[in-house]
Design a protein around this motif. Structure first.
Motif, PDB file in Angstrom:
ATOM      1  N   ILE A   1       0.861  -1.186   0.000  1.00 32.46           N
ATOM      2  CA  ILE A   1       0.000   0.000   0.000  1.00 32.46           C
ATOM      3  C   ILE A   1       0.895   1.233   0.000  1.00 32.46           C
ATOM      4  CG2 ILE A   1      -1.804   1.250   1.227  1.00 32.46           C
ATOM      5  CD1 ILE A   1      -2.549  -1.399   2.589  1.00 32.46           C
ATOM      6  N   LYS A   2       0.722   2.090  -0.995  1.00 31.85           N
ATOM      7  CA  LYS A   2       1.523   3.314  -1.075  1.00 31.85           C
ATOM      8  C   LYS A   2       1.005   4.329  -0.068  1.00 31.85           C
ATOM      9  CE  LYS A   2       3.429   6.703  -4.274  1.00 31.85           C
ATOM     10  NZ  LYS A   2       3.512   7.161  -5.684  1.00 31.85           N
ATOM     11  N   LEU A   3       1.911   4.898   0.710  1.00 28.42           N
ATOM     12  CA  LEU A   3       1.533   5.847   1.750  1.00 28.42           C
ATOM     13  C   LEU A   3       1.527   7.272   1.203  1.00 28.42           C
ATOM     14  CD1 LEU A   3       3.757   4.472   4.654  1.00 28.42           C
ATOM     15  CD2 LEU A   3       1.281   4.238   4.465  1.00 28.42           C
ATOM     16  N   PRO A   4       0.589   8.102   1.646  1.00 29.65           N
ATOM     17  CA  PRO A   4       0.676   9.527   1.311  1.00 29.65           C
ATOM     18  C   PRO A   4       1.912  10.135   1.968  1.00 29.65           C
ATOM     19  CG  PRO A   4      -1.039   9.135   2.949  1.00 29.65           C
ATOM     20  CD  PRO A   4      -0.563   7.787   2.491  1.00 29.65           C
ATOM     21  N   ASP A   5       2.299  11.295   1.489  1.00 32.05           N
ATOM     22  CA  ASP A   5       3.559  11.890   1.946  1.00 32.05           C
ATOM     23  C   ASP A   5       3.629  12.035   3.455  1.00 32.05           C
ATOM     24  OD1 ASP A   5       4.418  12.018  -0.636  1.00 32.05           O
ATOM     25  OD2 ASP A   5       3.894  14.134  -0.925  1.00 32.05           O
ATOM     26  N   ALA A   6       2.569  12.530   4.058  1.00 31.20           N
ATOM     27  CA  ALA A   6       2.586  12.759   5.507  1.00 31.20           C
ATOM     28  C   ALA A   6       2.757  11.442   6.267  1.00 31.20           C
ATOM     29  CB  ALA A   6       1.307  13.459   5.945  1.00 31.20           C
ATOM     30  N   ALA A   7       2.049  10.402   5.819  1.00 34.41           N
ATOM     31  CA  ALA A   7       2.153   9.091   6.474  1.00 34.41           C
ATOM     32  C   ALA A   7       3.523   8.477   6.232  1.00 34.41           C
ATOM     33  CB  ALA A   7       1.051   8.168   5.960  1.00 34.41           C
ATOM     34  N   ALA A   8       4.076   8.689   5.035  1.00 33.66           N
ATOM     35  CA  ALA A   8       5.404   8.162   4.718  1.00 33.66           C
ATOM     36  C   ALA A   8       6.468   8.783   5.623  1.00 33.66           C
ATOM     37  CB  ALA A   8       5.739   8.418   3.251  1.00 33.66           C
ATOM     38  N   ARG A   9       6.339  10.084   5.866  1.00 30.67           N
ATOM     39  CA  ARG A   9       7.296  10.743   6.760  1.00 30.67           C
ATOM     40  C   ARG A   9       7.142  10.226   8.194  1.00 30.67           C
ATOM     41  NH1 ARG A   9       5.843  15.279   3.572  1.00 30.67           N
ATOM     42  NH2 ARG A   9       4.301  15.906   5.139  1.00 30.67           N
ATOM     43  N   MET A  10       5.932   9.933   8.575  1.00 27.40           N
ATOM     44  CA  MET A  10       5.657   9.471   9.929  1.00 27.40           C
ATOM     45  C   MET A  10       6.293   8.115  10.198  1.00 27.40           C
ATOM     46  SD  MET A  10       1.896   9.201  11.699  1.00 27.40           S
ATOM     47  CE  MET A  10       1.583  10.905  11.225  1.00 27.40           C
ATOM     48  N   LEU A  11       6.237   7.204   9.181  1.00 25.90           N
ATOM     49  CA  LEU A  11       6.760   5.848   9.361  1.00 25.90           C
ATOM     50  C   LEU A  11       8.149   5.659   8.762  1.00 25.90           C
ATOM     51  CD1 LEU A  11       3.675   3.478   8.790  1.00 25.90           C
ATOM     52  CD2 LEU A  11       4.742   4.166  10.936  1.00 25.90           C
ATOM     53  N   GLY A  12       8.607   6.637   7.993  1.00 29.33           N
ATOM     54  CA  GLY A  12       9.935   6.529   7.407  1.00 29.33           C
ATOM     55  C   GLY A  12      10.019   5.549   6.257  1.00 29.33           C
ATOM     56  N   THR A  13       8.895   5.323   5.570  1.00 32.86           N
ATOM     57  CA  THR A  13       8.879   4.410   4.415  1.00 32.86           C
ATOM     58  C   THR A  13       7.784   4.849   3.458  1.00 32.86           C
ATOM     59  OG1 THR A  13       8.622   2.100   3.713  1.00 32.86           O
ATOM     60  CG2 THR A  13       7.315   2.803   5.603  1.00 32.86           C
ATOM     61  N   ARG A  14       7.966   4.572   2.175  1.00 33.26           N
ATOM     62  CA  ARG A  14       7.004   4.984   1.164  1.00 33.26           C
ATOM     63  C   ARG A  14       5.841   3.997   1.043  1.00 33.26           C
ATOM     64  NH1 ARG A  14       4.889   9.204  -0.555  1.00 33.26           N
ATOM     65  NH2 ARG A  14       6.967  10.158  -0.511  1.00 33.26           N
ATOM     66  N   TYR A  15       6.083   2.738   1.394  1.00 34.83           N
ATOM     67  CA  TYR A  15       5.036   1.722   1.280  1.00 34.83           C
ATOM     68  C   TYR A  15       4.901   0.977   2.609  1.00 34.83           C
ATOM     69  CZ  TYR A  15       5.250   2.346  -3.786  1.00 34.83           C
ATOM     70  OH  TYR A  15       5.211   2.869  -5.047  1.00 34.83           O
ATOM     71  N   CYS A  16       3.714   0.505   2.877  1.00 30.60           N
ATOM     72  CA  CYS A  16       3.509  -0.400   3.999  1.00 30.60           C
ATOM     73  C   CYS A  16       2.891  -1.693   3.467  1.00 30.60           C
ATOM     74  CB  CYS A  16       2.612   0.222   5.076  1.00 30.60           C
ATOM     75  SG  CYS A  16       0.922   0.538   4.553  1.00 30.60           S
ATOM     76  N   THR A  17       3.202  -2.794   4.125  1.00 31.97           N
ATOM     77  CA  THR A  17       2.687  -4.105   3.717  1.00 31.97           C
ATOM     78  C   THR A  17       2.146  -4.810   4.950  1.00 31.97           C
ATOM     79  OG1 THR A  17       4.925  -5.009   3.924  1.00 31.97           O
ATOM     80  CG2 THR A  17       4.185  -4.408   1.713  1.00 31.97           C
ATOM     81  N   PRO A  18       0.894  -4.551   5.303  1.00 34.73           N
ATOM     82  CA  PRO A  18       0.330  -5.219   6.477  1.00 34.73           C
ATOM     83  C   PRO A  18       0.316  -6.730   6.299  1.00 34.73           C
ATOM     84  CG  PRO A  18      -1.392  -4.150   5.180  1.00 34.73           C
ATOM     85  CD  PRO A  18      -0.081  -3.698   4.613  1.00 34.73           C
ATOM     86  N   ASP A  19       0.431  -7.444   7.418  1.00 31.49           N
ATOM     87  CA  ASP A  19       0.436  -8.906   7.349  1.00 31.49           C
ATOM     88  C   ASP A  19      -0.840  -9.423   6.697  1.00 31.49           C
ATOM     89  OD1 ASP A  19       2.928  -9.258   8.662  1.00 31.49           O
ATOM     90  OD2 ASP A  19       1.956  -8.816  10.562  1.00 31.49           O
ATOM     91  N   LEU A  20      -1.983  -8.883   7.125  1.00 32.91           N
ATOM     92  CA  LEU A  20      -3.277  -9.275   6.572  1.00 32.91           C
ATOM     93  C   LEU A  20      -4.035  -8.014   6.189  1.00 32.91           C
ATOM     94  CD1 LEU A  20      -4.361 -11.902   9.285  1.00 32.91           C
ATOM     95  CD2 LEU A  20      -3.122 -12.339   7.163  1.00 32.91           C
ATOM     96  N   TYR A  21      -4.720  -8.054   5.039  1.00 37.10           N
ATOM     97  CA  TYR A  21      -5.423  -6.853   4.584  1.00 37.10           C
ATOM     98  C   TYR A  21      -6.710  -7.246   3.884  1.00 37.10           C
ATOM     99  CZ  TYR A  21      -6.212  -2.318   2.323  1.00 37.10           C
ATOM    100  OH  TYR A  21      -6.745  -1.125   1.903  1.00 37.10           O
TER     101      TYR A  21
END
Length: 333
Positions: A224-244
């Protein structure tokens, strides 16, 4: 034909072959007619010297005792180097695959191996239900268990798919293990990247009769591609939840990482939840310690099921015992 000697690797030896093989799904398979022809050429009384040649070859694919398929129950011999199996029933197309490893190309005998799908049916004779489902995730995932690795597994291309496992088991009429394989294949999801992710999905999505929480089928490792604000918050451009569950905008993450203290963990969880919230995704976090509390897990997944549009009654006493047994099994893995 090479010296009129034919070996078919099966069961645990075939599973070890698929684990050690460096590439993913096989391309070449045998037709149903070819499978029958190969089987007629097998001999359960293959000379021990032939097996030694294979075991002594310069490769890491096979070790004693070898599991070998034989065409007849009466054509077997006892040796420390091999276990012979004779499975009665219909052998479908794709049951066996010719071994084309370069290190074995000069052997003076024919060598075949049970396909990943046939191996799954064979292992159904030896594994209990949860273990068999776990193996199916592994065959269809992006890892293979490896005791020599510090993590207990290595990255590996999938060697099968849930659909292939199900289809083969449906066609394996009369073969011991096919019934168990058919039942297990229904619960397998592709793209797991580790044993932990496999067990997380099993806990969430297996039916209550098998100890799971009964959630709808989930996507594993959906990027899942993160918006800019969320990307800065987590320090990554994408997140991959275990289950979605994309329709429900719902994610579950099983957090196995170690933190210096509870406050650091709490801060990370807060940032993660805020990042997901920016995308309109509800996230449920579960730690390994949470597995100690069956009631807590049930409450978490009650929320997951309601959010996902699957309203279930409270689990009955038998289902609760099944869930507690699965949680105990998961903690011991």
């Amino acid at each position: 034909m090479k010296d009129n000697i034919t070996l078919i690797i099966s069961h645990k030896s075939a599973l070890n072959y698929w684990k050690a093989r460096k590439t993913g799904m096989p391309v070449q398979t045998c037709s149903e007619e070819e499978v029958g022809d190969v089987l007629t050429r097998t001999r359960g009384s293959v000379h021990v010297g032939t097996i030694k040649v294979l075991l002594d070859a310069d490769n890491e694919l096979f070790e004693a005792p070898l599991d070998l398929l034989s065409n007849s129950r009466n054509d077997r011999r006892v040796t420390k180097l091999a276990h012979y199996h004779c499975l009665q029933g219909s052998y479908p197309e794709g049951s066996i695959i010719p071994v084309d490893e370069p290190a074995l190309s000069e052997m003076d005998f024919e060598l075949y191996v049970s396909s990943p799908e046939f191996t799954f049916v064979q292992m159904a004779q030896e594994l209990q239900t949860w273990e068999l489902i776990e193996l199916g995730f592994e065959l269809c995932g992006n890892y293979m268990s490896d005791s020599s690795s510090s993590r207990g597994y290595i990255a590996h291309e999938p060697v099968s798919t849930p659909e292939k496992l199900q289809s083969f088991a449906n066609q394996a009429h009369g073969i011991t293990g096919a019934k168990q394989a058919r039942a297990a294949a229904k619960h397998i999801v592709s793209k797991s990247r580790s044993p932990e992710e496999t067990r997380s999905c099993m806990l969430a999505c297996l039916p209550r009769s098998l100890g799971g929480m009964g959630a709808k089928p989930a996507l594993l490792n959906q990027s899942i591609k993160l918006p800019d604000a969320a990307a800065r918050m987590l320090g990554t451009r994408y997140c991959t939840p275990d289950l979605y569950w994309p329709d429900a905008r719902l994610a579950v993450e099983f957090d196995n990482r170690d933190f210096e203290n509870d406050s650091i963990r709490a801060e990370y969880d807060k940032r993660k939840c805020n990042a997901y919230r920016m995308m309109g995704i509800d996230v449920v976090s579960i730690t390994r310690g949470d597995l100690e509390d069956a009631d807590l897990i049930r409450r978490r997944f009650s929320h997951v099921n309601k959010k996902g549009g699957k309203r279930l009654k409270e689990p009955n006493q038998k289902q609760q015992k099944n869930q507690e047994a699965l949680l105990m099994w998961l903690k011991e893995r």
